[in-house]
Design a protein around this motif. Sequence first.
Motif, PDB file in Angstrom:
ATOM      1  N   ILE A  18       0.832  -1.203   0.000  1.00 20.23           N
ATOM      2  CA  ILE A  18       0.000   0.000   0.000  1.00 20.23           C
ATOM      3  C   ILE A  18       0.869   1.256   0.000  1.00 20.23           C
ATOM      4  O   ILE A  18       0.575   2.222  -0.720  1.00 20.23           O
ATOM      5  N   LEU A  19       1.929   1.258   0.781  1.00 23.71           N
ATOM      6  CA  LEU A  19       2.818   2.418   0.802  1.00 23.71           C
ATOM      7  C   LEU A  19       3.397   2.680  -0.587  1.00 23.71           C
ATOM      8  O   LEU A  19       3.448   3.837  -1.053  1.00 23.71           O
ATOM      9  N   GLU A  20       3.817   1.634  -1.249  1.00 22.67           N
ATOM     10  CA  GLU A  20       4.348   1.774  -2.610  1.00 22.67           C
ATOM     11  C   GLU A  20       3.278   2.283  -3.564  1.00 22.67           C
ATOM     12  O   GLU A  20       3.534   3.136  -4.420  1.00 22.67           O
ATOM     13  N   PHE A  21       2.043   1.779  -3.391  1.00 25.92           N
ATOM     14  CA  PHE A  21       0.925   2.217  -4.230  1.00 25.92           C
ATOM     15  C   PHE A  21       0.665   3.718  -4.068  1.00 25.92           C
ATOM     16  O   PHE A  21       0.463   4.440  -5.056  1.00 25.92           O
ATOM     17  N   VAL A  22       0.662   4.203  -2.840  1.00 27.57           N
ATOM     18  CA  VAL A  22       0.411   5.629  -2.595  1.00 27.57           C
ATOM     19  C   VAL A  22       1.509   6.479  -3.220  1.00 27.57           C
ATOM     20  O   VAL A  22       1.236   7.500  -3.876  1.00 27.57           O
ATOM     21  N   GLY A  48      -5.140   7.509   6.690  1.00 24.37           N
ATOM     22  CA  GLY A  48      -4.291   8.615   7.109  1.00 24.37           C
ATOM     23  C   GLY A  48      -2.934   8.143   7.589  1.00 24.37           C
ATOM     24  O   GLY A  48      -1.888   8.686   7.207  1.00 24.37           O
ATOM     25  N   TYR A  49      -2.918   7.111   8.416  1.00 23.22           N
ATOM     26  CA  TYR A  49      -1.655   6.568   8.915  1.00 23.22           C
ATOM     27  C   TYR A  49      -0.771   6.104   7.763  1.00 23.22           C
ATOM     28  O   TYR A  49       0.438   6.383   7.737  1.00 23.22           O
ATOM     29  N   LEU A  50      -1.361   5.383   6.815  1.00 17.46           N
ATOM     30  CA  LEU A  50      -0.573   4.840   5.706  1.00 17.46           C
ATOM     31  C   LEU A  50      -0.106   5.941   4.752  1.00 17.46           C
ATOM     32  O   LEU A  50       1.026   5.894   4.248  1.00 17.46           O
ATOM     33  N   ALA A  54       3.706   6.922   3.878  1.00 15.88           N
ATOM     34  CA  ALA A  54       4.183   6.866   2.495  1.00 15.88           C
ATOM     35  C   ALA A  54       4.784   8.187   2.031  1.00 15.88           C
ATOM     36  O   ALA A  54       5.808   8.199   1.329  1.00 15.88           O
ATOM     37  N   LEU A  55       4.156   9.304   2.401  1.00 18.66           N
ATOM     38  CA  LEU A  55       4.523  10.598   1.811  1.00 18.66           C
ATOM     39  C   LEU A  55       5.173  11.568   2.779  1.00 18.66           C
ATOM     40  O   LEU A  55       5.774  12.556   2.347  1.00 18.66           O
ATOM     41  N   GLY A  56       5.045  11.321   4.068  1.00 23.13           N
ATOM     42  CA  GLY A  56       5.527  12.273   5.062  1.00 23.13           C
ATOM     43  C   GLY A  56       4.414  13.212   5.497  1.00 23.13           C
ATOM     44  O   GLY A  56       3.583  13.633   4.676  1.00 23.13           O
ATOM     45  N   HIS A 163      -7.665   4.518  -4.041  1.00 22.84           N
ATOM     46  CA  HIS A 163      -8.200   3.902  -2.824  1.00 22.84           C
ATOM     47  C   HIS A 163      -7.130   2.986  -2.227  1.00 22.84           C
ATOM     48  O   HIS A 163      -7.072   1.795  -2.545  1.00 22.84           O
ATOM     49  N   PRO A 164      -6.272   3.484  -1.353  1.00 23.97           N
ATOM     50  CA  PRO A 164      -5.181   2.659  -0.816  1.00 23.97           C
ATOM     51  C   PRO A 164      -5.638   1.385  -0.109  1.00 23.97           C
ATOM     52  O   PRO A 164      -4.946   0.364  -0.158  1.00 23.97           O
TER      53      PRO A 164
END
Length: 264
Positions: A18-22, A48-50, A54-56, A163-164
């Motif tokens: 999911i992090l990579e997807f975002v 929100g957490y993910l 992912a982005l900071g 949609h993560p």
Amino acid sequence: MIDLRFSEEELERRREHILEFVRDSTDAAGADGAVLGLSGGIDSTLTGYLTVEALGAENVHGLVLPATVSSDENMSDAERVAQDLEIGYDVIEIEPIVDSLLSVYPEAEGDHVATGNARARIRGVLNYLVANHENRLVVGTGNRSEAAVGYFTKYGDGAVDCHPIGNLYKQQVRQLARHVGVAEDLAAKTATAELWADQTDEDELGVAYDTLDAILATHVDGPLSVDATARELEVDAETVEMVRGLYERSEHKRNAPPAPEPLE
């Protein structure tokens, strides 16, 4: 009911995926970050957490968009999540906009479905107003269970850029939330879209989430027939058929609006 929870190894793989997807979705759009609507519920909280991971935190803008039907507890939880994640956020009351809509079309006054969907669509408009202004991606909070039965507002909370957690059943959403450190009171709280007063997701759907997840996994997404699913899960065949009906009737929500087939 069947247990759809992941092993710890599977959970970690899905989190990384999911992090990579975002990150990939944001990069592909040439966006500078993400806009995220926070409701105080588990779906937006986990997203929100993910998204922050992912982005900071500096690249995520939260929006808390209460209406008169929103509970103080949920709005407090939404702000609490934004503060815990240390993201910038705005609180925008949407009821004046709802009132403006009803002033030009008073025939809808008292229609809680039409007005509730209008609230969801107003939130979508505000998400994109901020996202366009700041060159950000609108990150959705929908999960697999709700998408399958159409439990979202078309062009409302369904109007997003990605949609993560869209591949996770509700049971798995709660499990991953706990895995990434979401507080237990948020992970376990009763789900509600709060589109009208005293509304809860399970009451409106007519089935508990664990039952819904199991029917989707074994029948709609899986190979079992209606009767086999009913026997396997020890539920009424009518409940399985009801879920199947929700899935079939909401197909239009999961696809682009149709157009006529090309003429030869």
